[in-house]
Design an enzyme around this catalytic site. Structure first.
Site, PDB file in Angstrom:
ATOM      1  N   ASP A 133     -14.168   2.036   1.068  1.00  0.00           N
ATOM      2  CA  ASP A 133     -15.528   1.495   0.959  1.00  0.00           C
ATOM      3  C   ASP A 133     -16.441   2.502   0.260  1.00  0.00           C
ATOM      4  O   ASP A 133     -17.277   2.132  -0.570  1.00  0.00           O
ATOM      5  CB  ASP A 133     -16.072   1.180   2.353  1.00  0.00           C
ATOM      6  CG  ASP A 133     -15.102   0.332   3.157  1.00  0.00           C
ATOM      7  OD1 ASP A 133     -14.810  -0.793   2.735  1.00  0.00           O
ATOM      8  OD2 ASP A 133     -14.600   0.813   4.192  1.00  0.00           O
ATOM      9  N   HIS A 167     -15.126  -0.655   9.241  1.00  0.00           N
ATOM     10  CA  HIS A 167     -14.507  -1.068   7.968  1.00  0.00           C
ATOM     11  C   HIS A 167     -14.366  -2.589   8.022  1.00  0.00           C
ATOM     12  O   HIS A 167     -13.300  -3.140   8.270  1.00  0.00           O
ATOM     13  CB  HIS A 167     -13.146  -0.391   7.795  1.00  0.00           C
ATOM     14  CG  HIS A 167     -12.375  -0.910   6.603  1.00  0.00           C
ATOM     15  ND1 HIS A 167     -12.853  -0.798   5.317  1.00  0.00           N
ATOM     16  CD2 HIS A 167     -11.197  -1.579   6.515  1.00  0.00           C
ATOM     17  CE1 HIS A 167     -11.975  -1.360   4.484  1.00  0.00           C
ATOM     18  NE2 HIS A 167     -10.974  -1.845   5.196  1.00  0.00           N
ATOM     19  N   GLN A 176       2.456   2.508  19.516  1.00  0.00           N
ATOM     20  CA  GLN A 176       2.515   3.669  18.620  1.00  0.00           C
ATOM     21  C   GLN A 176       1.711   4.853  19.177  1.00  0.00           C
ATOM     22  O   GLN A 176       2.086   6.009  18.962  1.00  0.00           O
ATOM     23  CB  GLN A 176       2.040   3.270  17.219  1.00  0.00           C
ATOM     24  CG  GLN A 176       3.037   2.308  16.576  1.00  0.00           C
ATOM     25  CD  GLN A 176       2.683   1.916  15.159  1.00  0.00           C
ATOM     26  OE1 GLN A 176       1.547   2.031  14.725  1.00  0.00           O
ATOM     27  NE2 GLN A 176       3.667   1.434  14.428  1.00  0.00           N
ATOM     28  N   ILE A 236       0.855  -1.206   0.000  1.00  0.00           N
ATOM     29  CA  ILE A 236       0.000   0.000   0.000  1.00  0.00           C
ATOM     30  C   ILE A 236       0.884   1.246   0.000  1.00  0.00           C
ATOM     31  O   ILE A 236       0.684   2.170  -0.781  1.00  0.00           O
ATOM     32  CB  ILE A 236      -0.965   0.021   1.208  1.00  0.00           C
ATOM     33  CG1 ILE A 236      -2.010  -1.100   1.080  1.00  0.00           C
ATOM     34  CG2 ILE A 236      -1.677   1.376   1.304  1.00  0.00           C
ATOM     35  CD1 ILE A 236      -2.936  -1.239   2.278  1.00  0.00           C
ATOM     36  N   ALA A 237       1.886   1.254   0.886  1.00  0.00           N
ATOM     37  CA  ALA A 237       2.793   2.410   0.972  1.00  0.00           C
ATOM     38  C   ALA A 237       3.501   2.642  -0.366  1.00  0.00           C
ATOM     39  O   ALA A 237       3.699   3.786  -0.785  1.00  0.00           O
ATOM     40  CB  ALA A 237       3.815   2.206   2.084  1.00  0.00           C
ATOM     41  N   ASN A 290      -2.554  -6.765  16.831  1.00  0.00           N
ATOM     42  CA  ASN A 290      -2.542  -5.352  16.453  1.00  0.00           C
ATOM     43  C   ASN A 290      -2.681  -4.389  17.621  1.00  0.00           C
ATOM     44  O   ASN A 290      -2.111  -3.308  17.598  1.00  0.00           O
ATOM     45  CB  ASN A 290      -3.616  -5.085  15.403  1.00  0.00           C
ATOM     46  CG  ASN A 290      -3.127  -5.456  14.018  1.00  0.00           C
ATOM     47  OD1 ASN A 290      -2.020  -5.092  13.640  1.00  0.00           O
ATOM     48  ND2 ASN A 290      -3.903  -6.211  13.274  1.00  0.00           N
TER      49      ASN A 290
END
Length: 338
Positions: A165, A193, A118, A22-23, A111
């Site tokens: 979406d 999501h 973070q 994605i990055a 996660n």
């Protein structure tokens, strides 16, 4: 910050999971001025895990080889304290990836640990004005955990990505009517999501034969809008994984750019987009939950579109996705307290 003109300071943008696909799709668009403007210089911090530093070095070489005039620096990093320092924008792409057949709950416990760490780093090192976008799944709940651990950043600065979406919903309606997606507006993604999200076309309008009309009138197919349309958008991510054997990357990067560009420059009059936000209780959604709403943006300020009518059918779908988010939130809080 979104004013135009000479003499602007460069903005510092952090991208996590920066060695991923994605990055890789995202970086060129950010560095070329497509997102923050053609007169806005950027410094980009690329954060990933230590084994990916070699890959990041290759990405840095490629950005150098693009010779983009707005890039003032690109820095590969594996340490949070360096990566988060003084950032204006933080895009959280990095997360434990979802693989085919994997349930979202499997992702949660891995996660929450990443996003707790973070969140603490944002709290300590980022600018208090930092605009935050969480992409890595489960995005809403990862965003919730991030916000929990960064209490001094304003709540309205935390968002998660449901623009993908939203764009998928526009794409489906445009395809069905055989018109350009730019002629479709004001679809809504409510909630998570995930496959419980509610893609809502009840207020969507389309321009067909130079005339603007409700999507329901143009399509003349309520059954499709209430069934297949909802189901296709809900399950699109899984369909892409099944076909590509990889999750959405190009479309996710495009959606990230759309989300940030609208946040930076504002939405058009009488138009709204979908964003996951920390709920203020609008539409009876639990306060503090990260829930996707229709929003309008002016001068960097995001406002939830109010007073849209709900009926039994839409309320049921809005509540179902809320229920999943409450369960995810509770599981995540349990995982962070261990």
């Amino acid at each position: 910050m979104s004013s135009t003109g000479e003499g602007k300071s460069p903005i510092r943008i952090l991208i996590t999971g920066a060695a991923g696909q994605i990055a890789y799709s995202l970086l060129y668009q950010i560095c070329s001025g497509d997102v923050f403007g053609q007169d806005q210089e950027v410094i980009v911090n690329l954060l990933d895990i230590t084994p990916m530093l070699g890959v990041l070095q290759g990405v840095v070489m490629e950005i150098e080889d693009c010779a983009l005039p707005l890039v003032k620096g690109v820095f590969p990093m594996d340490k949070e304290d360096e990566a988060f320092k003084d950032v204006d924008v933080a895009i959280f792409v990095g997360a434990m990836p979802r693989k085919e057949g994997m349930e979202r709950k499997d992702l949660l416990s891995a996660n929450v640990k990443i996003f707790k760490s973070q969140g603490i780093a944002i709290e300590k090192f980022a600018k208090k004005t930092c605009k935050i976008l969480v992409v890595g799944n489960p995005a809403n709940t990862n965003c919730f955990i991030l916000a929990q651990n960064a209490p001094s950043i304003p709540r309205e600065n935390f968002t998660c990505l449901t623009r993908l979406d939203h764009n998928r919903a526009i794409g489906q309606i445009a395809s069905k009517l055989k018109i350009s997606p730019k002629l479709v507006k004001n679809v809504i993604i409510w909630g998570n999501h995930s496959s419980t999200q509610f893609p809502d076309a009840r207020f969507a309008t389309v321009k067909a034969n130079d005339k603007e009309m409700p999507a329901y009138d143009a399509l003349k197919d309520d059954n499709w809008l209430k069934n297949d349309f909802v189901s296709i958008v809900q399950k699109r991510g899984a369909a892409v994984i099944a076909a590509r054997k990889l999750s959405s990357a190009m479309s996710a990067a495009k959606a990230i750019c759309d989300h940030m560009r609208d946040w930076w420059f504002g939405t058009k009059d009488h138009e709204w987009v979908s964003m996951g936000l920390i709920s203020d209780g609008s539409y009876g959604i639990e306060k503090g939950l990260v829930y996707s709403y229709p929003v309008q943006i002016k001068g960097g300020k995001i406002s939830i579109v109010q007073d849209l009518k709900t009926d039994d059918w839409s309320r049921d779908l809005m509540d179902k996705t809320q229920k999943e988010l409450v369960e995810e939130k509770n599981d995540a809080l349990k995982a962070t307290s261990n």
